[in-house]
Design a protein around this motif. Structure first.
Motif, PDB file in Angstrom:
ATOM      1  N   TRP A 316       0.830  -1.200   0.000  1.00  0.00           N
ATOM      2  CA  TRP A 316       0.000   0.000   0.000  1.00  0.00           C
ATOM      3  C   TRP A 316       0.867   1.254   0.000  1.00  0.00           C
ATOM      4  CZ3 TRP A 316      -0.468   4.158   3.239  1.00  0.00           C
ATOM      5  CH2 TRP A 316      -1.599   4.960   3.082  1.00  0.00           C
ATOM      6  N   ALA A 317       1.911   1.238   0.834  1.00  0.00           N
ATOM      7  CA  ALA A 317       2.773   2.421   0.930  1.00  0.00           C
ATOM      8  C   ALA A 317       3.444   2.716  -0.405  1.00  0.00           C
ATOM      9  CB  ALA A 317       3.818   2.216   2.019  1.00  0.00           C
ATOM     10  N   ALA A 318       3.962   1.684  -1.054  1.00  0.00           N
ATOM     11  CA  ALA A 318       4.626   1.884  -2.344  1.00  0.00           C
ATOM     12  C   ALA A 318       3.652   2.430  -3.381  1.00  0.00           C
ATOM     13  CB  ALA A 318       5.244   0.575  -2.818  1.00  0.00           C
ATOM     14  N   GLN A 319       2.410   1.970  -3.353  1.00  0.00           N
ATOM     15  CA  GLN A 319       1.408   2.473  -4.295  1.00  0.00           C
ATOM     16  C   GLN A 319       1.118   3.948  -4.054  1.00  0.00           C
ATOM     17  OE1 GLN A 319      -2.119   0.029  -4.234  1.00  0.00           O
ATOM     18  NE2 GLN A 319      -1.307  -1.356  -5.790  1.00  0.00           N
ATOM     19  N   MET A 320       1.039   4.344  -2.790  1.00  0.00           N
ATOM     20  CA  MET A 320       0.775   5.747  -2.462  1.00  0.00           C
ATOM     21  C   MET A 320       1.916   6.635  -2.958  1.00  0.00           C
ATOM     22  SD  MET A 320      -2.201   5.885  -1.071  1.00  0.00           S
ATOM     23  CE  MET A 320      -2.603   4.568  -2.234  1.00  0.00           C
ATOM     24  N   VAL A 321       3.141   6.170  -2.779  1.00  0.00           N
ATOM     25  CA  VAL A 321       4.295   6.949  -3.228  1.00  0.00           C
ATOM     26  C   VAL A 321       4.320   7.022  -4.750  1.00  0.00           C
ATOM     27  CG1 VAL A 321       6.808   7.060  -3.261  1.00  0.00           C
ATOM     28  CG2 VAL A 321       5.628   6.418  -1.152  1.00  0.00           C
ATOM     29  N   ALA A 323       1.905   6.846  -6.801  1.00  0.00           N
ATOM     30  CA  ALA A 323       0.813   7.666  -7.314  1.00  0.00           C
ATOM     31  C   ALA A 323       0.987   9.139  -6.973  1.00  0.00           C
ATOM     32  CB  ALA A 323      -0.511   7.160  -6.764  1.00  0.00           C
ATOM     33  N   GLY A 324       2.030   9.459  -6.200  1.00  0.00           N
ATOM     34  CA  GLY A 324       2.271  10.842  -5.821  1.00  0.00           C
ATOM     35  C   GLY A 324       1.329  11.365  -4.758  1.00  0.00           C
ATOM     36  N   LEU A 325       0.641  10.478  -4.059  1.00  0.00           N
ATOM     37  CA  LEU A 325      -0.318  10.892  -3.040  1.00  0.00           C
ATOM     38  C   LEU A 325       0.342  11.141  -1.691  1.00  0.00           C
ATOM     39  CD1 LEU A 325      -3.229   8.431  -3.923  1.00  0.00           C
ATOM     40  CD2 LEU A 325      -2.959  10.830  -4.602  1.00  0.00           C
ATOM     41  N   MET A 326       1.510  10.525  -1.475  1.00  0.00           N
ATOM     42  CA  MET A 326       2.244  10.701  -0.225  1.00  0.00           C
ATOM     43  C   MET A 326       3.727  10.630  -0.531  1.00  0.00           C
ATOM     44  SD  MET A 326       0.374   8.284   2.629  1.00  0.00           S
ATOM     45  CE  MET A 326      -1.252   8.622   3.281  1.00  0.00           C
ATOM     46  N   ASN A 327       4.529  11.255   0.319  1.00  0.00           N
ATOM     47  CA  ASN A 327       5.958  10.999   0.205  1.00  0.00           C
ATOM     48  C   ASN A 327       6.270   9.721   0.976  1.00  0.00           C
ATOM     49  OD1 ASN A 327       6.443  11.586   2.995  1.00  0.00           O
ATOM     50  ND2 ASN A 327       6.527  13.776   2.539  1.00  0.00           N
ATOM     51  N   GLU A 328       7.498   9.236   0.839  1.00  0.00           N
ATOM     52  CA  GLU A 328       7.841   7.937   1.414  1.00  0.00           C
ATOM     53  C   GLU A 328       7.716   7.935   2.926  1.00  0.00           C
ATOM     54  OE1 GLU A 328      11.838   5.396   1.145  1.00  0.00           O
ATOM     55  OE2 GLU A 328      10.735   5.500  -0.747  1.00  0.00           O
ATOM     56  N   ALA A 329       8.134   9.025   3.573  1.00  0.00           N
ATOM     57  CA  ALA A 329       8.059   9.092   5.028  1.00  0.00           C
ATOM     58  C   ALA A 329       6.614   9.021   5.504  1.00  0.00           C
ATOM     59  CB  ALA A 329       8.732  10.367   5.529  1.00  0.00           C
ATOM     60  N   GLU A 330       5.736   9.736   4.832  1.00  0.00           N
ATOM     61  CA  GLU A 330       4.327   9.727   5.215  1.00  0.00           C
ATOM     62  C   GLU A 330       3.696   8.365   4.975  1.00  0.00           C
ATOM     63  OE1 GLU A 330       3.180  14.375   4.109  1.00  0.00           O
ATOM     64  OE2 GLU A 330       2.992  12.787   2.593  1.00  0.00           O
ATOM     65  N   ALA A 331       4.017   7.766   3.840  1.00  0.00           N
ATOM     66  CA  ALA A 331       3.397   6.485   3.493  1.00  0.00           C
ATOM     67  C   ALA A 331       3.789   5.389   4.470  1.00  0.00           C
ATOM     68  CB  ALA A 331       3.777   6.095   2.070  1.00  0.00           C
ATOM     69  N   TYR A 332       5.083   5.315   4.798  1.00  0.00           N
ATOM     70  CA  TYR A 332       5.527   4.234   5.672  1.00  0.00           C
ATOM     71  C   TYR A 332       5.231   4.499   7.137  1.00  0.00           C
ATOM     72  CZ  TYR A 332       7.597   1.627   1.872  1.00  0.00           C
ATOM     73  OH  TYR A 332       7.763   0.880   0.734  1.00  0.00           O
ATOM     74  N   ALA A 333       4.796   5.712   7.458  1.00  0.00           N
ATOM     75  CA  ALA A 333       4.357   5.997   8.821  1.00  0.00           C
ATOM     76  C   ALA A 333       2.891   5.618   9.019  1.00  0.00           C
ATOM     77  CB  ALA A 333       4.558   7.475   9.141  1.00  0.00           C
ATOM     78  N   ARG A 336      -1.330   1.478   7.446  1.00  0.00           N
ATOM     79  CA  ARG A 336      -1.598   0.587   6.313  1.00  0.00           C
ATOM     80  C   ARG A 336      -0.362   0.325   5.465  1.00  0.00           C
ATOM     81  NH1 ARG A 336      -6.234   4.492   4.174  1.00  0.00           N
ATOM     82  NH2 ARG A 336      -4.653   5.938   5.002  1.00  0.00           N
ATOM     83  N   ALA A 337       0.771   0.852   5.862  1.00  0.00           N
ATOM     84  CA  ALA A 337       1.983   0.813   5.036  1.00  0.00           C
ATOM     85  C   ALA A 337       2.347  -0.599   4.601  1.00  0.00           C
ATOM     86  CB  ALA A 337       3.139   1.456   5.787  1.00  0.00           C
ATOM     87  N   HIS A 338       2.235  -1.570   5.502  1.00  0.00           N
ATOM     88  CA  HIS A 338       2.708  -2.918   5.195  1.00  0.00           C
ATOM     89  C   HIS A 338       1.619  -3.832   4.652  1.00  0.00           C
ATOM     90  CE1 HIS A 338       6.840  -2.526   6.659  1.00  0.00           C
ATOM     91  NE2 HIS A 338       6.338  -1.681   7.545  1.00  0.00           N
TER      92      HIS A 338
END
Length: 436
Positions: A316-321, A323-333, A336-338
Motif C-alpha cells: 500500500w505504501a509503495a502504491q501511495m508513493v 501515485a504521488g499521493l504521499m511521500n515515502e516518510a508519510e506512506a511508511y508511517a 496501512r503501510a505494510h
C-alpha cells in the motif's frame, strides 16, 4: 519453601551448592535443596560455568557470543530491551539469564537427594542436548529428560552457509513461531562457471499455514533454478519461471486431499500465502525477482560508493508513493503501510512476478531479506550502515549481525536475511549497480 524440620543450626551462612543465604536450623537449602546435615569443607574456588556451551574433551567451556548463542537463550529474556510476549505452549522456552539462581542450579547444582543412579548419565555422541541445562537428553516430544524444558522448534532459528552464500532466519521476539523460510544453493552454468542462488520467503501471518507456504515457495523456487540454470536458461528467465513454480507450490496447499475442492466456492478463502524475493549471481550478472514486500539491497565493498535498493515493494505504501499521493516518510508511517498488494497464494488477485537484471562494475554485497530486517534499516544507507565491514569475507557472520540488529531493534517480526558476496575484478569507475 524453607525445609527446617529440626532445631539444628548449620555452621554455614551460605549454601555450598548455590550460595543462597541460609537461616539457622535449615536442613536443606530452600533454593536448590542442598543437604546441609553434614557440613562440607569450604570450597577452594568458585568456577564459572558457561550456561550455553558444554565443555568438550576436557577443555574449558568458552563464552558464547551474542550472535552465536542458541535461539532459546535469546528469546524474550526478562530484563531485555523492548516488550515481549510469553511463549505459547510448545513454543521455544524463555531461558533464564545465567546470573539467576534458577539457572545456576540447573547447570551446576543437581538435587543432592537424588541418588547417583538417578542422575543423568553422559549422553552418547550425537544425542541432542537440552538448550537450557545442557546436560539432559531431549525426548521424542521435544522436552528435556533432566530439567523438563521444552526445546525450541527447528525453525525458530536456522543458519546455513554454502561457500559464497549464507543465510540466517530467526523467530524474533514477539512471534510464537517462525513463518519465514529460505533456500540457498550453488550450481554451474553450461560453460562450467558458478551460479549462486538465494531465495527468501515471508509467510503472510493473516493467512492460514503461513509457515508451510513460505517453506513450499522457497523449496520450489530453489529447485526450479537448480534445474533451469544448468540447462542454459537465461538467469532472468529462470528467475521468472522459479517464481511461477513457487506460486504453483503454494497454491497447491489450498487443496485438501480427498475433497472435490474445485466445486467449493470458498476453497481459496484465507489460503496459505507468502511473499518471495530471490537473487541469482551467474555469468557476471545479478538477477533479482520478487512478489511482495521482501527486498534486495546492494552494498558496495567501497562504502564511499552509494548503496541501492534493487526491488520495489508490492505494498500500500509503495502504491501511495508511486501515485504521488504521499511521500515515502508519510506512506511508511501510516498503519496501512505494510498491507501487501502482491503475494503467492491461491487467493492472490493475479500473479505478477517482477524481475530485474544488473551487471555490477565493482564488488559488493547482495542483501536479500524480509521486512523483519528492513523495518529496522529501511533505506539503502541504513542497511549499508548495519552491514559489518567484513561481511564480504564472512557472510554467515554478517547475516548473524544483521539478524541481531533487528532483534536489538525490537524483533517485532520474524527475521530472515541471506548475503551473497559479488566479486568483480577491479576496473573503471561507474555506477555501483547498473540495470541491463
Amino acid at each position: 519453601m524453607k525445609m527446617s524440620q529440626k532445631p539444628q543450626e548449620t555452621a554455614l551462612s551460605k549454601c555450598p551448592g548455590c550460595e543462597e543465604p541460609l537461616e539457622p536450623g535449615d536442613l536443606f537449602c530452600g533454593a536448590c535443596g542442598y543437604d546441609l546435615s553434614a557440613v562440607p569443607e569450604p570450597p577452594q574456588d568458585h568456577p564459572t560455568i558457561a550456561m550455553a556451551v558444554p565443555a568438550e574433551n576436557g577443555a574449558a567451556a568458552a563464552p558464547l557470543t551474542p550472535a552465536a548463542r542458541p535461539a532459546a537463550v535469546r528469546f524474550d529474556e526478562p530484563g531485555g530491551s523492548g516488550d515481549f510476549e510469553l511463549a505459547a505452549p510448545g513454543a521455544a522456552p524463555v531461558a533464564a539469564p545465567a546470573s539467576t539462581p534458577s539457572a545456576e542450579v540447573s547447570a551446576s547444582a543437581p538435587d543432592p537427594r537424588t541418588s547417583a543412579a538417578e542422575l543423568p548419565s553422559t549422553p552418547p555422541a550425537g544425542t541432542k542436548l537440552c538448550v537450557a541445562c545442557r546436560a539432559g537428553r531431549v525426548d521424542d516430544d521435544g522436552y528435556c529428560e533432566n530439567c523438563g524444558h521444552a526445546q525450541p522448534r527447528e525453525r525458530d532459528h536456522m543458519e546455513q552457509e554454502l561457500g559464497s552464500v549464507a543465510a540466517v532466519s530467526d523467530r524474533g521476539l514477539r512471534h510464537h513461531r517462525n513463518e519465514d523460510s529460505f533456500a540457498v544453493s550453488t550450481t554451474a552454468l553450461p560453460d562450467g562457471s558458478p551460479a549462486v542462488v538465494a531465495i527468501v520467503c515471508d509467510g503472510v501471518s493473516s493467512a492460514s499455514r503461513p509457515d508451510e507456504a513460505s517453506a513450499a515457495a522457497a523449496s520450489a523456487a530453489n529447485e526450479a533454478l537448480l534445474e533451469s540454470l544448468p540447462r542454459g536458461t537465461h538467469p532472468q528467465q529462470a528467475m521468472h519461471e522459479a517464481i511461477v513454480a513457487a506460486s504453483e507450490s503454494v497454491n497447491s496447499l489450498a487443496e485438501e486431499p480427498g475433497q472435490a475442492m474445485e466445486h467449493d466456492p470458498h476453497r481459496h478463502r484465507n489460503a496459505p500465502a507468502c511473499t518471495l524475493v530471490g537473487a541469482v549471481m551467474a555469468g557476471g550478472l545479478l538477477v533479482v525477482g520478487w512478489v511482495g514486500d521482501s527486498r534486495v539491497y546492494w552494498v558496495p565493498d567501497d562504502r564511499t560508493n552509494p548503496p541501492a535498493r534493487l526491488t520495489e515493494d508490492d505494498s500500500w505504501a509503495a502504491q501511495m508513493v508511486a501515485a504521488g499521493l504521499m511521500n515515502e516518510a508519510e506512506a511508511y508511517a501510516d498503519e496501512r503501510a505494510h498491507a501487501i498488494t502482491g503475494w503467492l497464494g491461491a487467493d492472490a488477485y493475479e500473479l505478477e512476478p517482477h524481475t530485474a537484471s544488473f551487471k555490477p562494475d565493482r564488488s559488493g554485497l547482495v542483501v536479500v531479506c524480509t521486512d523483519g530486517l528492513w523495518n529496522y534499516a529501511e533505506s539503502a544507507a541504513e542497511m549499508a550502515a548495519a552491514v559489518p565491514a567484513d561481511a564480504q569475507l564472512r557472510p554467515l557472520h554478517g547475516a548473524q549481525v544483521l539478524v541481531g540488529h533487528a532483534l536489538d531493534g525490537g524483533g517485532h517480526d520474524n527475521v530472515t536475511v541471506a548475503l551473497l558476496p559479488f566479486v568483480v575484478p577491479p576496473q573503471g569507475a561507474g555506477s555501483a549497480c547498473g540495470t541491463t
